[in-house]
Design a protein around this motif. Structure first.
Motif, PDB file in Angstrom:
ATOM      1  N   THR A  16       1.088  -1.339  -0.027  1.00 47.87           N
ATOM      2  CA  THR A  16       0.200  -0.500  -0.088  1.00 47.87           C
ATOM      3  C   THR A  16       0.809   1.339   0.005  1.00 47.87           C
ATOM      4  O   THR A  16       1.783   0.913  -0.126  1.00 47.87           O
ATOM      5  N   LYS A  17      -0.137   1.893  -0.012  1.00 44.51           N
ATOM      6  CA  LYS A  17       1.443   3.744  -0.021  1.00 44.51           C
ATOM      7  C   LYS A  17       1.755   3.825   1.157  1.00 44.51           C
ATOM      8  O   LYS A  17       3.547   3.990   1.169  1.00 44.51           O
ATOM      9  N   ASN A  18       2.329   3.308   2.143  1.00 44.68           N
ATOM     10  CA  ASN A  18       3.164   3.207   3.355  1.00 44.68           C
ATOM     11  C   ASN A  18       3.028   2.034   4.005  1.00 44.68           C
ATOM     12  O   ASN A  18       4.011   2.210   5.018  1.00 44.68           O
ATOM     13  N   SER A  19       1.789   1.299   4.191  1.00 41.85           N
ATOM     14  CA  SER A  19       2.778  -0.324   4.191  1.00 41.85           C
ATOM     15  C   SER A  19       2.658  -1.055   3.822  1.00 41.85           C
ATOM     16  O   SER A  19       2.662  -1.772   1.971  1.00 41.85           O
ATOM     17  N   ILE A  20       1.955  -2.612   3.932  1.00 45.22           N
ATOM     18  CA  ILE A  20       2.157  -3.642   3.346  1.00 45.22           C
ATOM     19  C   ILE A  20       0.000  -4.172   3.852  1.00 45.22           C
ATOM     20  O   ILE A  20      -0.303  -4.156   5.535  1.00 45.22           O
ATOM     21  N   GLU A  21      -0.332  -4.990   3.058  1.00 44.77           N
ATOM     22  CA  GLU A  21      -1.680  -5.467   3.517  1.00 44.77           C
ATOM     23  C   GLU A  21      -1.715  -7.348   2.818  1.00 44.77           C
ATOM     24  O   GLU A  21      -0.680  -7.671   2.069  1.00 44.77           O
ATOM     25  N   PHE A  22      -2.601  -8.542   4.307  1.00 49.91           N
ATOM     26  CA  PHE A  22      -2.399  -9.717   3.905  1.00 49.91           C
ATOM     27  C   PHE A  22      -3.704  -9.831   3.444  1.00 49.91           C
ATOM     28  O   PHE A  22      -4.992  -9.558   3.868  1.00 49.91           O
ATOM     29  N   LEU A  23      -3.343 -10.881   2.754  1.00 49.85           N
ATOM     30  CA  LEU A  23      -4.445 -11.588   1.926  1.00 49.85           C
ATOM     31  C   LEU A  23      -5.585 -12.695   2.853  1.00 49.85           C
ATOM     32  O   LEU A  23      -4.404 -13.746   3.092  1.00 49.85           O
ATOM     33  N   LEU A  24      -6.140 -13.579   3.586  1.00 45.59           N
ATOM     34  CA  LEU A  24      -6.894 -13.451   4.335  1.00 45.59           C
ATOM     35  C   LEU A  24      -8.159 -14.053   3.706  1.00 45.59           C
ATOM     36  O   LEU A  24      -8.570 -14.031   3.140  1.00 45.59           O
ATOM     37  N   VAL A 114      -6.086  -7.014   4.567  1.00 42.94           N
ATOM     38  CA  VAL A 114      -5.896  -6.432   5.905  1.00 42.94           C
ATOM     39  C   VAL A 114      -4.438  -6.451   6.827  1.00 42.94           C
ATOM     40  O   VAL A 114      -3.317  -6.888   6.215  1.00 42.94           O
ATOM     41  N   LYS A 115      -4.469  -5.059   7.426  1.00 40.28           N
ATOM     42  CA  LYS A 115      -3.090  -4.808   8.170  1.00 40.28           C
ATOM     43  C   LYS A 115      -2.654  -5.584   9.011  1.00 40.28           C
ATOM     44  O   LYS A 115      -3.978  -6.645   9.909  1.00 40.28           O
ATOM     45  N   LYS A 116      -1.829  -5.259   9.367  1.00 40.68           N
ATOM     46  CA  LYS A 116      -1.357  -6.236  10.223  1.00 40.68           C
ATOM     47  C   LYS A 116      -1.762  -7.458  11.663  1.00 40.68           C
ATOM     48  O   LYS A 116      -2.115  -7.897  11.015  1.00 40.68           O
ATOM     49  N   ASN A 117      -2.267  -5.695  12.432  1.00 36.51           N
ATOM     50  CA  ASN A 117      -3.272  -6.139  13.461  1.00 36.51           C
ATOM     51  C   ASN A 117      -4.197  -6.921  13.369  1.00 36.51           C
ATOM     52  O   ASN A 117      -4.782  -7.774  14.401  1.00 36.51           O
ATOM     53  N   ASP A 118      -4.892  -6.390  12.639  1.00 34.30           N
ATOM     54  CA  ASP A 118      -6.570  -7.222  12.092  1.00 34.30           C
ATOM     55  C   ASP A 118      -6.348  -9.037  11.511  1.00 34.30           C
ATOM     56  O   ASP A 118      -6.775  -9.140  12.190  1.00 34.30           O
ATOM     57  N   ALA A 119      -4.419  -9.090  10.612  1.00 36.31           N
ATOM     58  CA  ALA A 119      -4.379 -10.319  10.338  1.00 36.31           C
ATOM     59  C   ALA A 119      -4.011 -11.822  11.814  1.00 36.31           C
ATOM     60  O   ALA A 119      -4.673 -12.545  11.789  1.00 36.31           O
ATOM     61  N   LYS A 120      -3.394 -10.708  12.630  1.00 35.67           N
ATOM     62  CA  LYS A 120      -3.138 -11.030  13.167  1.00 35.67           C
ATOM     63  C   LYS A 120      -4.322 -11.282  14.411  1.00 35.67           C
ATOM     64  O   LYS A 120      -4.532 -12.753  14.932  1.00 35.67           O
ATOM     65  N   LYS A 121      -5.042 -10.492  14.456  1.00 34.17           N
ATOM     66  CA  LYS A 121      -7.038 -10.909  15.674  1.00 34.17           C
ATOM     67  C   LYS A 121      -7.087 -12.205  14.936  1.00 34.17           C
ATOM     68  O   LYS A 121      -8.660 -13.041  15.662  1.00 34.17           O
ATOM     69  N   SER A 131       4.883 -15.229  12.279  1.00 31.68           N
ATOM     70  CA  SER A 131       4.743 -15.083  10.838  1.00 31.68           C
ATOM     71  C   SER A 131       4.752 -13.641  10.720  1.00 31.68           C
ATOM     72  O   SER A 131       5.397 -13.347   9.564  1.00 31.68           O
ATOM     73  N   ILE A 132       3.464 -13.457  10.931  1.00 31.27           N
ATOM     74  CA  ILE A 132       2.353 -11.604  10.546  1.00 31.27           C
ATOM     75  C   ILE A 132       3.430 -10.512  11.003  1.00 31.27           C
ATOM     76  O   ILE A 132       4.148 -10.072  10.110  1.00 31.27           O
ATOM     77  N   ASP A 133       4.404 -11.259  11.943  1.00 29.52           N
ATOM     78  CA  ASP A 133       4.874  -9.788  12.390  1.00 29.52           C
ATOM     79  C   ASP A 133       6.383  -9.913  11.866  1.00 29.52           C
ATOM     80  O   ASP A 133       7.467  -8.807  11.419  1.00 29.52           O
ATOM     81  N   MET A 134       6.702 -11.230  11.693  1.00 30.94           N
ATOM     82  CA  MET A 134       8.211 -11.715  10.864  1.00 30.94           C
ATOM     83  C   MET A 134       8.155 -10.667   9.795  1.00 30.94           C
ATOM     84  O   MET A 134       8.916 -10.495   9.172  1.00 30.94           O
ATOM     85  N   ILE A 135       6.658 -11.090   8.728  1.00 27.50           N
ATOM     86  CA  ILE A 135       7.112 -10.672   7.703  1.00 27.50           C
ATOM     87  C   ILE A 135       6.600  -9.218   7.769  1.00 27.50           C
ATOM     88  O   ILE A 135       7.593  -8.254   6.570  1.00 27.50           O
ATOM     89  N   ASN A 137       7.687  -6.549   9.865  1.00 31.34           N
ATOM     90  CA  ASN A 137       8.991  -6.037   9.931  1.00 31.34           C
ATOM     91  C   ASN A 137       9.884  -6.356   8.881  1.00 31.34           C
ATOM     92  O   ASN A 137      11.134  -5.458   8.823  1.00 31.34           O
ATOM     93  N   PHE A 138      10.152  -7.266   8.592  1.00 32.47           N
ATOM     94  CA  PHE A 138      11.575  -7.333   7.501  1.00 32.47           C
ATOM     95  C   PHE A 138      11.128  -6.270   6.362  1.00 32.47           C
ATOM     96  O   PHE A 138      11.656  -5.743   5.495  1.00 32.47           O
ATOM     97  N   PHE A 139       9.176  -5.957   5.508  1.00 37.06           N
ATOM     98  CA  PHE A 139       8.944  -5.130   4.721  1.00 37.06           C
ATOM     99  C   PHE A 139       8.668  -3.702   5.129  1.00 37.06           C
ATOM    100  O   PHE A 139       9.560  -3.332   4.162  1.00 37.06           O
ATOM    101  N   ILE A 140       8.013  -4.132   6.285  1.00 34.26           N
ATOM    102  CA  ILE A 140       8.263  -2.275   6.833  1.00 34.26           C
ATOM    103  C   ILE A 140       9.303  -2.139   7.677  1.00 34.26           C
ATOM    104  O   ILE A 140       9.518  -0.582   7.375  1.00 34.26           O
ATOM    105  N   LYS A 141       9.936  -2.267   8.518  1.00 34.57           N
ATOM    106  CA  LYS A 141      10.358  -2.013   9.433  1.00 34.57           C
ATOM    107  C   LYS A 141      12.295  -2.556   9.157  1.00 34.57           C
ATOM    108  O   LYS A 141      13.132  -1.636   9.455  1.00 34.57           O
TER     109      LYS A 141
END
Length: 158
Positions: A16-24, A114-121, A131-135, A137-141
């Motif tokens: 996305t513009k400033n982040s990533i989204e996960f497909l669930l 979904v964004k990271k926190n929604d994916a984790k929920k 895995s979601i956190d690692m992904i 952190n690797f791509f955004i942080k």
């Protein structure tokens, strides 16, 4: 007890513009683990290499072909009581073009980005949340302590 590596977990992301989204994907009520939200998962077919399983399962479940594919330095586990088998599940992440249309298989009833926190929920297991956190952190942080290995897609034989 047997130990096997016959299952895969593949997270699909888009930028996305400033982040990533996960497909669930939401599992159908007629399959194992009904109505569960998850990433692409699947079983290895005879003669397949694990990275070929990842590409096939992504295509079968979403009709997508990744632009890039990485190995996530995380392995999830699953014990199958019926087979008395302990499964090691390698984790992958696939980047797709954000404009690609998704066509889900009959295994699933719906999908959402979904964004990271929604994916984790939404996901069921701690290993998936890790895995979601690692992904993320690797791509955004841009954290490099868990370096991901890119699989060159032009080297994969179908």
């Amino acid at each position: 007890m047997k130990i096997s590596v016959n299952l895969i977990e593949a997270h699909i992301i888009r930028r996305t513009k400033n982040s990533i989204e996960f497909l669930l994907l939401k599992r159908s009520g007629k399959v194992k683990y009904p109505n569960l939200w998850q990433m692409v998962t699947g079983s290895k077919e005879k003669g397949e290499k694990i990275h070929q399983t990842v590409m096939r399962e992504i295509y079968e479940e979403t009709d997508l072909i990744p632009e890039k594919l990485w190995i996530v330095p995380n392995v999830n586990t699953f014990y199958d009581i019926k087979k008395n088998e302990f499964n090691l599940i390698p984790v992958f992440v696939a980047l797709i073009d954000r404009n690609k249309e998704i066509k889900i298989s009959r295994e699933h009833t719906e999908y959402k980005w979904v964004k990271k926190n929604d994916a984790k929920k939404l996901v069921a297991w701690d290993g998936q949340r890790k895995s979601i956190d690692m992904i993320y952190n690797f791509f955004i942080k841009r954290e490099k302590e868990n370096e991901f290995i890119e699989i060159k897609l032009n080297n994969i034989k179908k």
